[in-house]
Design an enzyme around this catalytic site. Structure first.
Site, short mmCIF file in Angstrom:
data_model
loop_
_atom_site.label_atom_id
_atom_site.label_comp_id
_atom_site.label_asym_id
_atom_site.label_seq_id
_atom_site.Cartn_x
_atom_site.Cartn_y
_atom_site.Cartn_z
N GLY A 218 0.83 -1.21 0.00
CA GLY A 218 0.00 0.00 0.00
C GLY A 218 0.86 1.24 0.00
O GLY A 218 2.07 1.18 -0.22
N ASN A 219 0.24 2.38 0.24
CA ASN A 219 0.99 3.63 0.32
C ASN A 219 0.31 4.57 1.30
O ASN A 219 -0.75 4.26 1.82
CB ASN A 219 1.14 4.25 -1.08
CG ASN A 219 -0.21 4.58 -1.67
OD1 ASN A 219 -0.89 5.48 -1.19
ND2 ASN A 219 -0.61 3.82 -2.69
N ARG A 220 0.93 5.71 1.53
CA ARG A 220 0.49 6.60 2.62
C ARG A 220 -0.57 7.60 2.20
O ARG A 220 -0.94 8.48 2.98
CB ARG A 220 1.70 7.36 3.17
CG ARG A 220 2.58 6.48 4.04
CD ARG A 220 3.88 7.19 4.37
NE ARG A 220 3.68 8.60 4.66
CZ ARG A 220 4.49 9.56 4.26
NH1 ARG A 220 5.56 9.27 3.57
NH2 ARG A 220 4.24 10.81 4.56
N SER A 221 -1.11 7.48 0.99
CA SER A 221 -2.08 8.49 0.55
C SER A 221 -3.34 8.44 1.42
O SER A 221 -3.92 7.38 1.64
CB SER A 221 -2.45 8.23 -0.91
OG SER A 221 -3.46 9.13 -1.29
#
Ligand code: CTP
Length: 429
Positions: A218-221
């Site tokens: 995943g990512n931090r958005s």
């Protein structure tokens, strides 16, 4: 900037109204406050007066020392004839907290104090943010009052669930946080019909690509930038769909939210909505790779170190521009690192065949991912490059939407207007 009127009724959550007023002032708006007499038991008028720099009124028979002027405006020579000057001149009227009693009076059309009288006379958008004890909120009488107000065009900002302001109380009825209240108030004030008739598709958040039943890539958005764009487009009167990947924010007002988890789900949702959209704003951080065979159960470490085989995800944005129809404006986002950010962004604009690219420098920790602020550079297809200085994401969103407007107008031969469908793509300018 807008003239914002705040109505404060009696409730322990009135302290949040103070912070809401402070945020609106900080965003450059002129704020006036009317209070119900009961609300003074919770927060005194001196506090609101200090924050807004303007007198606070409680009673329809007291004269207004500012004679109906909002802060920053000259005080007129004569007192206004009507005690309703404040609401007549307001761009949006937020009632927060709205107590059960005030809601009942508003639903019934009562005008027994300055706040209820002003609400009855309001021609501007009116928003109510109920806050009360859980049982009072759930009571059929309160629910019916809220339904009636909504049916009459009042925006109800629903309360949250959790710890209530009164000590030890828990449940639904919690006044939303000041940031949310201020955003909705400002949005209501800037509501126009400039984008009426336009359909807008926004992607927001960050996709999650499962590794096993509990882990993912995943990512931090956070989805804040996408939600700010969706809210801004809705405030311009557009019909907005936001495809939201794992976003944990309150839904923007008047926007259809399609929740998704993975890049593949986002692609399906975009395939359904993109063909009918006039403006497409791809703010989501989409994973570029995903595990080929996610495990159905949880990978155990006693089975040894796993090797993950990964494959590229669909490039949704490129698919959209490849199938672009006449009249669609497509905006891409680029998260780039450091000095080369602009050059990479410019190349991406070309490669992905975009009308506009919004470039974030992710080397900085005070802007971009998972923060409330952003500073971006916009590069348009016609070559125009512009940096939007650090600002909260609602303001950055406004600048991006204004740029879309400029591009759409210029592709109409400078005739202005955004309601018509015209091409701004490479093939059919
Ligand atoms: N995007 C998309 N589908 C993907 C990947 C990205 O629609 N599978 C969109 C994003 O929403 C964003 C833009 O494409 O608008 C970002 O472009 P991309 O080239 O994928 O960005 P990066 O992943 O940062 O690219 P690079 O690997 O070149 O750094």
């Amino acid at each position: 900037m807008a003239r914002l009127l705040l109505g404060v009724s009696g409730g322990i959550a009135a302290y949040k109204a103070l912070e809401t007023a402070r945020l609106a002032v900080r965003h450059g708006h002129s704020v006036r406050v009317v209070q119900t007499p009961a609300s003074e038991r919770f927060v005194g008028r001196a506090s609101f007066a200090a924050i807004t720099g303007a007198p606070v009124l409680l009673d329809e028979f007291e004269s207004d020392p500012a004679r109906g002027a909002y802060p920053g405006e000259p005080v007129p020579d004569r007192a206004p004839i009507s005690h309703l000057a404040l609401v007549e001149r307001a761009d949006a009227f937020l009632i927060a907290p709205a107590s059960a009693n005030t809601l009942a009076k508003l639903a019934g059309g009562h005008a027994d104090n300055l706040l209820t009288t002003a609400a009855l006379a309001a021609a501007c958008p009116v928003l109510v943010a109920p806050a009360m004890n859980d049982r009072m909120y759930r009571h059929p009488a309160t629910q019916r009052n809220l339904e009636q107000l909504e049916a009459r065009g009042v925006t109800v900002i629903p309360p949250g669930e959790g710890e209530l302001a009164s000590h030890g109380e828990h449940g639904i009825g919690r006044l939303p946080e000041p940031e949310q209240l201020a955003a909705r108030w400002e949005q209501a004030a800037s509501r126009t019909d400039a984008w009426a008739g336009l359909r807008v598709l926004v992607t927001a958040g960050g996709t999650q690509e499962p590794i096993d039943s509990v882990r993912f890539i995943g990512n931090r958005s956070s989805g804040r930038m996408g939600y700010a764009l969706a809210a801004g487009a809705a405030a311009r009167g557009a019909a907005v769909v936001v495809v939201a990947a794992n976003v944990r924010l309150a839904d923007p007002l008047g926007v259809q939210v399609v929740p998704v988890r993975t890049a593949a789900e986002m692609q399906l949702a975009c395939e359904a909505h993109a063909p009918v959209s006039d403006v497409i704003l791809m703010a989501a951080a989409v994973a570029d790779f995903r595990p080929v065979r996610p495990a159905a159960d949880k990978l155990k470490k006693d089975r040894g170190v796993p090797t993950l085989e990964i494959e590229p995800t669909e490039d949704i944005l490129s698919q959209i521009t490849a199938r672009r129809r006449s009249g669609q404006s497509v905006v891409g986002f680029a998260a780039e690192h450091g000095e080369e950010a602009i050059a990479y962004g410019r190349a991406k604009l070309e490669r992905k065949d975009l009308d506009l690219i919004v470039i974030n420098d992710i080397a900085r920790s005070d802007i971009g991912f998972d923060t409330s602020h952003n500073e971006v550079t916009l590069i348009a297809r016609d070559g125009l490059e512009r940096t939007i200085p650090r600002a909260d994401k609602a303001h950055v969103a406004e600048d991006i939407l204004n740029e879309v407007d400029r591009l759409r107008s210029s592709s109409e031969g400078g005739s202005g207007g955004t309601g018509r469908t015209v091409s701004v793509g490479t093939t059919t300018v």
